[in-house]
Scaffold this motif. Structure first.
Motif, PDB file in Angstrom:
ATOM      1  N   ASN A 178       0.787  -1.235   0.000  1.00  0.00           N
ATOM      2  CA  ASN A 178       0.000   0.000   0.000  1.00  0.00           C
ATOM      3  C   ASN A 178       0.816   1.280   0.000  1.00  0.00           C
ATOM      4  O   ASN A 178       0.245   2.361  -0.204  1.00  0.00           O
ATOM      5  CB  ASN A 178      -0.914   0.020   1.238  1.00  0.00           C
ATOM      6  CG  ASN A 178      -1.724  -1.255   1.375  1.00  0.00           C
ATOM      7  OD1 ASN A 178      -2.244  -1.772   0.406  1.00  0.00           O
ATOM      8  ND2 ASN A 178      -1.818  -1.766   2.589  1.00  0.00           N
ATOM      9  N   GLU A 179       2.121   1.192   0.236  1.00  0.00           N
ATOM     10  CA  GLU A 179       2.899   2.410   0.445  1.00  0.00           C
ATOM     11  C   GLU A 179       4.148   2.445  -0.425  1.00  0.00           C
ATOM     12  O   GLU A 179       5.111   3.130  -0.097  1.00  0.00           O
ATOM     13  CB  GLU A 179       3.287   2.510   1.933  1.00  0.00           C
ATOM     14  CG  GLU A 179       3.548   3.907   2.420  1.00  0.00           C
ATOM     15  CD  GLU A 179       3.835   3.941   3.905  1.00  0.00           C
ATOM     16  OE1 GLU A 179       3.031   4.552   4.636  1.00  0.00           O
ATOM     17  OE2 GLU A 179       4.850   3.356   4.348  1.00  0.00           O
TER      18      GLU A 179
ATOM     19  N   TRP B 177       9.994   6.433  -6.565  1.00  0.00           N
ATOM     20  CA  TRP B 177       8.906   5.536  -6.146  1.00  0.00           C
ATOM     21  C   TRP B 177       7.684   5.637  -7.046  1.00  0.00           C
ATOM     22  O   TRP B 177       6.733   4.902  -6.860  1.00  0.00           O
ATOM     23  CB  TRP B 177       8.501   5.835  -4.706  1.00  0.00           C
ATOM     24  CG  TRP B 177       9.264   5.039  -3.699  1.00  0.00           C
ATOM     25  CD1 TRP B 177       8.927   3.819  -3.179  1.00  0.00           C
ATOM     26  CD2 TRP B 177      10.502   5.397  -3.083  1.00  0.00           C
ATOM     27  NE1 TRP B 177       9.891   3.406  -2.285  1.00  0.00           N
ATOM     28  CE2 TRP B 177      10.862   4.350  -2.211  1.00  0.00           C
ATOM     29  CE3 TRP B 177      11.356   6.492  -3.195  1.00  0.00           C
ATOM     30  CZ2 TRP B 177      12.021   4.381  -1.447  1.00  0.00           C
ATOM     31  CZ3 TRP B 177      12.506   6.530  -2.444  1.00  0.00           C
ATOM     32  CH2 TRP B 177      12.829   5.486  -1.580  1.00  0.00           C
ATOM     33  N   ARG B 178       7.703   6.549  -7.995  1.00  0.00           N
ATOM     34  CA  ARG B 178       6.524   6.754  -8.837  1.00  0.00           C
ATOM     35  C   ARG B 178       6.847   6.819 -10.321  1.00  0.00           C
ATOM     36  O   ARG B 178       5.951   6.986 -11.138  1.00  0.00           O
ATOM     37  CB  ARG B 178       5.810   8.045  -8.410  1.00  0.00           C
ATOM     38  CG  ARG B 178       5.161   7.959  -7.049  1.00  0.00           C
ATOM     39  CD  ARG B 178       4.647   9.313  -6.601  1.00  0.00           C
ATOM     40  NE  ARG B 178       5.745  10.179  -6.163  1.00  0.00           N
ATOM     41  CZ  ARG B 178       5.594  11.435  -5.782  1.00  0.00           C
ATOM     42  NH1 ARG B 178       4.391  11.983  -5.817  1.00  0.00           N
ATOM     43  NH2 ARG B 178       6.623  12.151  -5.367  1.00  0.00           N
TER      44      ARG B 178
ATOM     45  N   LEU C 235       9.820   8.063   3.148  1.00  0.00           N
ATOM     46  CA  LEU C 235       8.710   8.924   2.762  1.00  0.00           C
ATOM     47  C   LEU C 235       9.219  10.274   2.253  1.00  0.00           C
ATOM     48  O   LEU C 235       8.676  10.829   1.284  1.00  0.00           O
ATOM     49  CB  LEU C 235       7.768   9.136   3.950  1.00  0.00           C
ATOM     50  CG  LEU C 235       7.009   7.900   4.449  1.00  0.00           C
ATOM     51  CD1 LEU C 235       6.197   8.247   5.689  1.00  0.00           C
ATOM     52  CD2 LEU C 235       6.112   7.333   3.360  1.00  0.00           C
ATOM     53  N   ALA C 236      10.251  10.793   2.903  1.00  0.00           N
ATOM     54  CA  ALA C 236      10.821  12.067   2.450  1.00  0.00           C
ATOM     55  C   ALA C 236      11.441  11.920   1.061  1.00  0.00           C
ATOM     56  O   ALA C 236      11.289  12.797   0.199  1.00  0.00           O
ATOM     57  CB  ALA C 236      11.861  12.561   3.456  1.00  0.00           C
TER      58      ALA C 236
ATOM     59  N   ALA D 271       0.572   7.511  -2.127  1.00  0.00           N
ATOM     60  CA  ALA D 271       0.762   6.957  -0.784  1.00  0.00           C
ATOM     61  C   ALA D 271       2.232   6.773  -0.448  1.00  0.00           C
ATOM     62  O   ALA D 271       2.612   6.767   0.723  1.00  0.00           O
ATOM     63  CB  ALA D 271       0.033   5.625  -0.656  1.00  0.00           C
ATOM     64  N   ALA D 272       3.080   6.612  -1.465  1.00  0.00           N
ATOM     65  CA  ALA D 272       4.507   6.430  -1.220  1.00  0.00           C
ATOM     66  C   ALA D 272       5.142   7.686  -0.652  1.00  0.00           C
ATOM     67  O   ALA D 272       6.160   7.618   0.040  1.00  0.00           O
ATOM     68  CB  ALA D 272       5.213   6.037  -2.514  1.00  0.00           C
ATOM     69  N   ALA D 273       4.542   8.841  -0.933  1.00  0.00           N
ATOM     70  CA  ALA D 273       5.132  10.100  -0.492  1.00  0.00           C
ATOM     71  C   ALA D 273       4.498  10.661   0.774  1.00  0.00           C
ATOM     72  O   ALA D 273       5.186  11.272   1.593  1.00  0.00           O
ATOM     73  CB  ALA D 273       5.018  11.142  -1.608  1.00  0.00           C
TER      74      ALA D 273
END
Length: 263
Positions: free
Chosen positions: A118-119, A238-239, A176-177, A124-126
């Motif tokens: 989910n992350e 991540w995207r 996340l950062a 959601a990854a950010a």
């Protein structure tokens, strides 16, 4: 800018090539329309020395940017590796004498699976606001801290549990950062304009040549288009089209599922 960097690699490559070749054709037609035949010799004289300056400027900007983004991708992969290492450390810390291993490893497994499911991509990854992942992390925190508070396990085991948990949550914040990283829009605009200026200038140099010779400008345009496509692919680890690997996390998950982390 995220919508652009999130496109598949095939779309980026095809789009970059098409836009670059259109810029070549448009630049040649524009120069022929705007520069009278009587002034084309003078235009050639001006465009020739500009070619080296524009080429060096674009190469410098693009080279530094690609190197920076490639370095950021490697750094992002390092964050994931650290997160996996700290998850493994916590799994082993749960096997210390006196510690109830099963609840901690079960909560850790749920958290890692939620993270990968989910992350790991998209918005959601950010932002780290996926409810399932947040709930799994809270459950892991409560489980580990409840075990660490038990006096029967001793200070060393308690310290190891808490240190591993803190390191894991810190790695999550770092991930996340890093996942919120985006290419500055103004910087990208400058790069694109520099590439277009280089293509148009090269088109001006082919005014005195035939159409076949002018096709050579297409090779320069293709390199510029592919360079921009590569930049956009690297822009969001991540995207984007080129992303960090979740294999280190998956390896820990597999170890938890197979009973590798056993007392």
């Amino acid at each position: 800018m995220t919508w652009l960097t999130s496109l598949p690699a095939v779309v980026l490559v095809a789009g970059g090539l098409v836009l670059a070749l259109l810029a070549t054709l448009g630049g040649r037609l524009a120069v022929r329309a705007l520069v009278p035949a009587t002034e084309r010799e003078a235009a050639y004289t001006i465009a020739a020395p500009l070619m080296a300056a524009l080429g060096a400027l674009f190469a410098l900007f693009m080279g530094l940017t690609l190197a920076s983004e490639a370095s950021f991708l490697a750094s992002a992969q390092g964050i994931v590796s650290n997160e996996a290492a700290d998850a493994s450390r916590l799994a082993w810390a749960a096997t210390s004498p006196g510690v109830d291993t099963a609840p901690i490893q079960s909560a850790l497994l749920d958290y890692l699976q939620a993270t990968r499911s989910n992350e790991w991509s998209g918005v959601a990854a950010a932002n780290g606001e996926d409810p399932a992942t947040v709930h799994a992390l809270a459950n892991l925190e409560n489980t580990v801290r409840a075990q660490a508070a038990r006096t029967v396990i001793g200070t060393p085991a308690s310290t190891e549990l808490l240190a591993s948990l803190d390191a894991l949550t810190s790695d999550r914040r770092d991930r996340l950062a890093a996942a919120s990283h985006q290419l500055p829009v103004f910087y990208v605009v400058v790069l694109v304009l520099a590439g277009v200026a280089l293509i148009v200038n090269a088109s001006a140099l082919t005014l005195r040549s035939g159409r076949r010779s002018a096709l050579l400008t297409g090779s320069l345009a293709s390199v510029i288009g592919l360079s921009l496509a590569l930049l956009f692919a690297l822009g969001t680890p991540w995207r984007g089209a080129i992303t960090v690997s979740g294999q280190p996390i998956d390896a820990v998950t597999q170890g938890l599922n197979t009973g590798y982390f056993t007392p």
